[in-house]
Write a protein that holds these residues in place. Sequence first.
Motif, short mmCIF file in Angstrom:
data_model
loop_
_atom_site.label_atom_id
_atom_site.label_comp_id
_atom_site.label_asym_id
_atom_site.label_seq_id
_atom_site.Cartn_x
_atom_site.Cartn_y
_atom_site.Cartn_z
N GLY A 326 -3.79 -5.70 1.37
CA GLY A 326 -2.54 -5.10 1.84
C GLY A 326 -2.06 -3.91 1.02
O GLY A 326 -2.81 -3.30 0.26
N ALA A 327 -0.76 -3.62 1.17
CA ALA A 327 -0.20 -2.35 0.68
C ALA A 327 -0.32 -2.14 -0.83
O ALA A 327 -0.57 -1.02 -1.28
CB ALA A 327 1.27 -2.26 1.10
N GLY A 328 -0.14 -3.19 -1.64
CA GLY A 328 -0.22 -3.04 -3.11
C GLY A 328 -1.60 -2.57 -3.56
O GLY A 328 -1.74 -1.48 -4.12
N PRO A 329 -2.66 -3.38 -3.28
CA PRO A 329 -4.02 -2.97 -3.64
C PRO A 329 -4.43 -1.64 -2.98
O PRO A 329 -5.14 -0.84 -3.58
CB PRO A 329 -4.88 -4.12 -3.13
N GLU A 330 -3.97 -1.41 -1.74
CA GLU A 330 -4.31 -0.13 -1.08
C GLU A 330 -3.69 1.06 -1.84
O GLU A 330 -4.31 2.11 -1.98
CB GLU A 330 -3.82 -0.12 0.38
N THR A 331 -2.46 0.88 -2.31
CA THR A 331 -1.80 1.96 -3.07
C THR A 331 -2.57 2.25 -4.36
O THR A 331 -2.82 3.42 -4.71
CB THR A 331 -0.34 1.58 -3.39
N THR A 332 -2.97 1.19 -5.06
CA THR A 332 -3.75 1.35 -6.30
C THR A 332 -5.04 2.12 -6.03
O THR A 332 -5.36 3.08 -6.73
CB THR A 332 -4.05 -0.04 -6.92
N GLN A 333 -5.76 1.72 -4.97
CA GLN A 333 -7.03 2.39 -4.66
C GLN A 333 -6.79 3.84 -4.21
O GLN A 333 -7.52 4.75 -4.59
CB GLN A 333 -7.79 1.62 -3.56
N THR A 334 -5.73 4.05 -3.42
CA THR A 334 -5.39 5.39 -2.96
C THR A 334 -5.17 6.32 -4.16
O THR A 334 -5.67 7.45 -4.20
CB THR A 334 -4.10 5.36 -2.11
N LEU A 335 -4.44 5.83 -5.16
CA LEU A 335 -4.12 6.68 -6.31
C LEU A 335 -5.32 6.85 -7.24
O LEU A 335 -5.45 7.88 -7.90
CB LEU A 335 -2.88 6.15 -7.03
N LYS A 336 -6.25 5.87 -7.26
CA LYS A 336 -7.51 6.08 -8.00
C LYS A 336 -8.28 7.23 -7.34
O LYS A 336 -8.86 8.08 -8.01
CB LYS A 336 -8.37 4.81 -7.96
N ASP A 337 -8.28 7.22 -5.99
CA ASP A 337 -8.98 8.28 -5.25
C ASP A 337 -8.31 9.64 -5.50
O ASP A 337 -8.97 10.66 -5.69
CB ASP A 337 -9.01 7.96 -3.75
#
Length: 419
Positions: A326-337
Amino acid sequence: HDRSDSPSSKARKASEVVKVPGWEAKGFPLSFAIKAGSMVYVSGMQGMDMKQMKLVEGGVKEETKQILRNLDTVLQAANSSMKQVALCSVSLVNISRDFKDMNEAYASFWSKDPPARVAVQVAALAGNASVEIQCNAALNTTNRSIVEVPSLPAPKGFPLSWATKVDGMVYMSGTQGMDMATGKLVPGGVKAETTQALKNIQQLLQAAKSNAGRVVACSVSLIDIKDFAEMNEAYKAFWPEHAELGGLPSRVCVEVSALAGQGKVEVQCTAAGTDVPHGEIPRAVKVPGWPKGDLPFSAATKVDSIAFISGNQGVDMNTSKLVEGGAGPETTQTLKDIKAAVEASGTGLQDVVACEVSLLSMKDFAAVNKAYAFFWPSEPPSRVAVQVRALARGASVEIRCAAALPPKQFSAEETTITI
């Protein structure tokens, strides 16, 4: 969290936080504004009375006026002013009800030469606001001018300019698939509308001493994400094969709840004119190790003192799949990218100046903020966050950013004038 993913709390080098006397960004991972190069990037604002931290009463008209008074306060603190605003993005929760009233209040702040603008209806805003406005402006030390477009009629009845220009950068208003000669939407659906919107942008570019090969960033708003493939087909066909950029512009694309009028798509772009300082050529950025995507945009572009990072989702670039959870892990991955794209552009997360967060649900706002705050333990970028109706791939969050590049050392011949 694996601390190796956390950016170090490095201080900003190529940008600085604007402090507004008496204001505090309590509880949100954002700065009210960031200065970099000749620009100031202001966070999205709602009609809050900043002393009481309450939304003003009276609906969209009063909220719009309060937002623009707040904007004026921020700009003064940044050594800028309302007449220096280059581009604004307006998010309304009900465009059919509130567009006219918002425009009326908005127009009263620019009696002439208003900024370029894009306005859409979003699914929701944080809190109970009916409007949120995000703007970028030139510092007082720089000239901000209006681009006159002789081939297009003046934008009658709307408080916007077709385009503005600051230091050779061209900030264009959002355009739809209108035939500007007749003022009517072209028939044929999203493909025809996308082609026409880009033809309209072509006219703005010509008037601004630029061209399609120098566009660095575009934002596409669709009213139905099912039109994504058709829009992409028409969009891809527009860009020149061998552009100076060496690739396509950076891009973000979201499904909004509505646009002004009957259009299915609206496109807003930013470009480098041929008169940018030092004759600099804009460049597409490739991120080492990333798969070559089949979508029509570059991971990032850069010119002069700024890098434009495309909208990213929580995609693991090794598998090309959205991460789970969901949104939490997706945000973390988005910002790593985004970190990878920012570094490939030649700068670091500490010099990100502005981010635009599109959420599928405001219920995820707290989880997104928590994951997001980890990447900027201090001096976070300016930010705007809205709820959209849908994102490609069924993602919960998409983020796009702009980052300041370290000042270049230009050679003596380029900077000295021989007597």
